[in-house]
Design an enzyme around this catalytic site. Structure first.
Site, PDB file in Angstrom:
ATOM      1  N   HIS A  18     -35.631 -12.524 -17.170  1.00  0.00           N
ATOM      2  CA  HIS A  18     -34.869 -11.323 -18.009  1.00  0.00           C
ATOM      3  C   HIS A  18     -35.914 -10.667 -18.713  1.00  0.00           C
ATOM      4  O   HIS A  18     -35.945  -9.349 -18.781  1.00  0.00           O
ATOM      5  CB  HIS A  18     -33.708 -11.879 -19.084  1.00  0.00           C
ATOM      6  CG  HIS A  18     -32.581 -12.628 -18.191  1.00  0.00           C
ATOM      7  ND1 HIS A  18     -32.279 -13.860 -18.467  1.00  0.00           N
ATOM      8  CD2 HIS A  18     -32.038 -12.330 -16.913  1.00  0.00           C
ATOM      9  CE1 HIS A  18     -31.187 -14.435 -17.728  1.00  0.00           C
ATOM     10  NE2 HIS A  18     -31.103 -13.124 -16.800  1.00  0.00           N
ATOM     11  N   LYS A  42     -14.863 -17.307 -17.252  1.00  0.00           N
ATOM     12  CA  LYS A  42     -15.991 -17.898 -16.636  1.00  0.00           C
ATOM     13  C   LYS A  42     -16.780 -18.649 -17.898  1.00  0.00           C
ATOM     14  O   LYS A  42     -17.011 -18.206 -19.056  1.00  0.00           O
ATOM     15  CB  LYS A  42     -16.941 -16.700 -16.316  1.00  0.00           C
ATOM     16  CG  LYS A  42     -18.089 -17.331 -15.177  1.00  0.00           C
ATOM     17  CD  LYS A  42     -18.770 -15.961 -14.650  1.00  0.00           C
ATOM     18  CE  LYS A  42     -20.189 -16.066 -14.893  1.00  0.00           C
ATOM     19  NZ  LYS A  42     -20.891 -14.871 -14.511  1.00  0.00           N
ATOM     20  N   ARG A  91     -34.225  -9.878  -7.289  1.00  0.00           N
ATOM     21  CA  ARG A  91     -35.263 -11.071  -6.984  1.00  0.00           C
ATOM     22  C   ARG A  91     -35.207 -11.147  -5.406  1.00  0.00           C
ATOM     23  O   ARG A  91     -36.393 -11.344  -4.967  1.00  0.00           O
ATOM     24  CB  ARG A  91     -34.596 -12.182  -7.371  1.00  0.00           C
ATOM     25  CG  ARG A  91     -34.729 -12.333  -8.894  1.00  0.00           C
ATOM     26  CD  ARG A  91     -33.957 -13.643  -9.483  1.00  0.00           C
ATOM     27  NE  ARG A  91     -32.541 -13.191  -9.363  1.00  0.00           N
ATOM     28  CZ  ARG A  91     -31.540 -13.727 -10.213  1.00  0.00           C
ATOM     29  NH1 ARG A  91     -31.707 -14.780 -10.995  1.00  0.00           N
ATOM     30  NH2 ARG A  91     -30.435 -13.273 -10.060  1.00  0.00           N
ATOM     31  N   SER A 129     -30.912 -18.081 -14.359  1.00  0.00           N
ATOM     32  CA  SER A 129     -30.374 -18.964 -15.142  1.00  0.00           C
ATOM     33  C   SER A 129     -29.650 -20.094 -14.638  1.00  0.00           C
ATOM     34  O   SER A 129     -29.453 -21.248 -14.859  1.00  0.00           O
ATOM     35  CB  SER A 129     -29.265 -17.859 -15.905  1.00  0.00           C
ATOM     36  OG  SER A 129     -29.589 -17.155 -16.496  1.00  0.00           O
TER      37      SER A 129
HETATM   38  P1  ADP Z   1     -25.242 -12.233 -14.109  1.00  0.00           P
HETATM   39  O1  ADP Z   1     -24.918 -13.101 -14.780  1.00  0.00           O
HETATM   40  O2  ADP Z   1     -24.925 -10.664 -14.091  1.00  0.00           O
HETATM   41  O3  ADP Z   1     -26.071 -12.619 -12.707  1.00  0.00           O
HETATM   42  P2  ADP Z   1     -27.787 -12.662 -15.451  1.00  0.00           P
HETATM   43  O4  ADP Z   1     -27.665 -13.224 -16.624  1.00  0.00           O
HETATM   44  O5  ADP Z   1     -28.198 -13.614 -14.382  1.00  0.00           O
HETATM   45  O6  ADP Z   1     -26.581 -11.825 -14.984  1.00  0.00           O
HETATM   46  O7  ADP Z   1     -29.065 -11.717 -15.083  1.00  0.00           O
HETATM   47  C1  ADP Z   1     -28.934 -10.506 -15.638  1.00  0.00           C
HETATM   48  C2  ADP Z   1     -29.869  -9.497 -14.742  1.00  0.00           C
HETATM   49  O8  ADP Z   1     -31.162 -10.152 -14.806  1.00  0.00           O
HETATM   50  C3  ADP Z   1     -29.545  -9.416 -13.304  1.00  0.00           C
HETATM   51  O9  ADP Z   1     -29.723  -7.953 -12.804  1.00  0.00           O
HETATM   52  C4  ADP Z   1     -30.428 -10.277 -12.562  1.00  0.00           C
HETATM   53  O10 ADP Z   1     -30.735  -9.734 -11.386  1.00  0.00           O
HETATM   54  C5  ADP Z   1     -31.644 -10.072 -13.487  1.00  0.00           C
HETATM   55  N1  ADP Z   1     -32.505 -11.342 -13.324  1.00  0.00           N
HETATM   56  C6  ADP Z   1     -32.581 -12.542 -13.889  1.00  0.00           C
HETATM   57  N2  ADP Z   1     -33.234 -13.207 -13.621  1.00  0.00           N
HETATM   58  C7  ADP Z   1     -34.476 -12.329 -12.961  1.00  0.00           C
HETATM   59  C8  ADP Z   1     -35.636 -12.605 -12.309  1.00  0.00           C
HETATM   60  N3  ADP Z   1     -36.382 -13.765 -12.248  1.00  0.00           N
HETATM   61  N4  ADP Z   1     -36.396 -11.336 -11.772  1.00  0.00           N
HETATM   62  C9  ADP Z   1     -35.862 -10.345 -12.070  1.00  0.00           C
HETATM   63  N5  ADP Z   1     -34.347  -9.831 -12.381  1.00  0.00           N
HETATM   64  C10 ADP Z   1     -33.933 -11.091 -12.797  1.00  0.00           C
END
Ligand code: ADP
Length: 155
Positions: A18, A42, A91, A129
């Protein structure tokens, strides 16, 4: 007019993936609002207060970055804060398919809001995450996948 982007997500917990996306997007926008989506159906591992606190601390020296929580549709929150851009990270090809559907639906609801995708940096595409939560649930060491100074203890 200021270029404001909303970076929406759960950030449960925030990861180095992030942080990389936000840092690499700083030159593209005047402001980036990190929006923690609160979804009552959720269940999250970490409280909204904890997630907000972490993000605030990680980006405290970045004037352009602020952190807010929101409920409801992401596009509605964009309108509320005046964001014309939604920022998302990509990703994998699975991310792409999922994100494409959301971005196209958002665009059909609010045609003036563009979703901007940033590809994950080499080496960070496996960081999520979900995996961090799995490591924590199973008593593993996850600190290298989250920004420095993040206390992952539960409770
Ligand atoms: P959600 O709960 O909507 O999946 P996340 O909190 O997991 O959201 O992630 C928010 C954003 O960050 C999303 O667009 C996700 O694709 C991006 N993201 C998370 N981890 C990575 C990473 N390692 N590389 C690139 N983008 C990431």
């Amino acid at each position: 007019m200021k270029k404001t982007a909303l970076f929406p997500g759960s950030f449960d917990p925030v990861t180095i993936g992030h942080v990389d996306i936000v840092n690499r997007s700083l030159s593209l926008f005047d402001n980036i609002v990190i929006g923690i989506g609160v979804n009552s159906s959720k269940k999250s591992m970490y409280s909204i207060e904890k997630r907000k606190g972490w993000l605030g601390k990680v980006f405290e020296d970045k004037e352009k970055v602020s952190v807010q929580q929101y409920e409801g549709l992401t596009v509605d929150f964009c309108n509320e804060i005046g964001a014309m851009f939604i920022l998302r990270g990509l990703r994998t090809s699975a991310d792409f398919e999922f994100e494409r559907a959301i971005a196209q639906m958002n665009r059909s609801m609010h045609g003036d809001i563009e979703t901007v995708f940033i590809l994950s940096s080499p080496g960070l595409s496996a960081v999520s995450s979900t995996i961090v939560r799995e490591i924590i649930k199973n008593g593993g060491e996850a600190s290298k996948f989250v920004p420095a100074g993040i206390d992952l203890s539960l409770g």
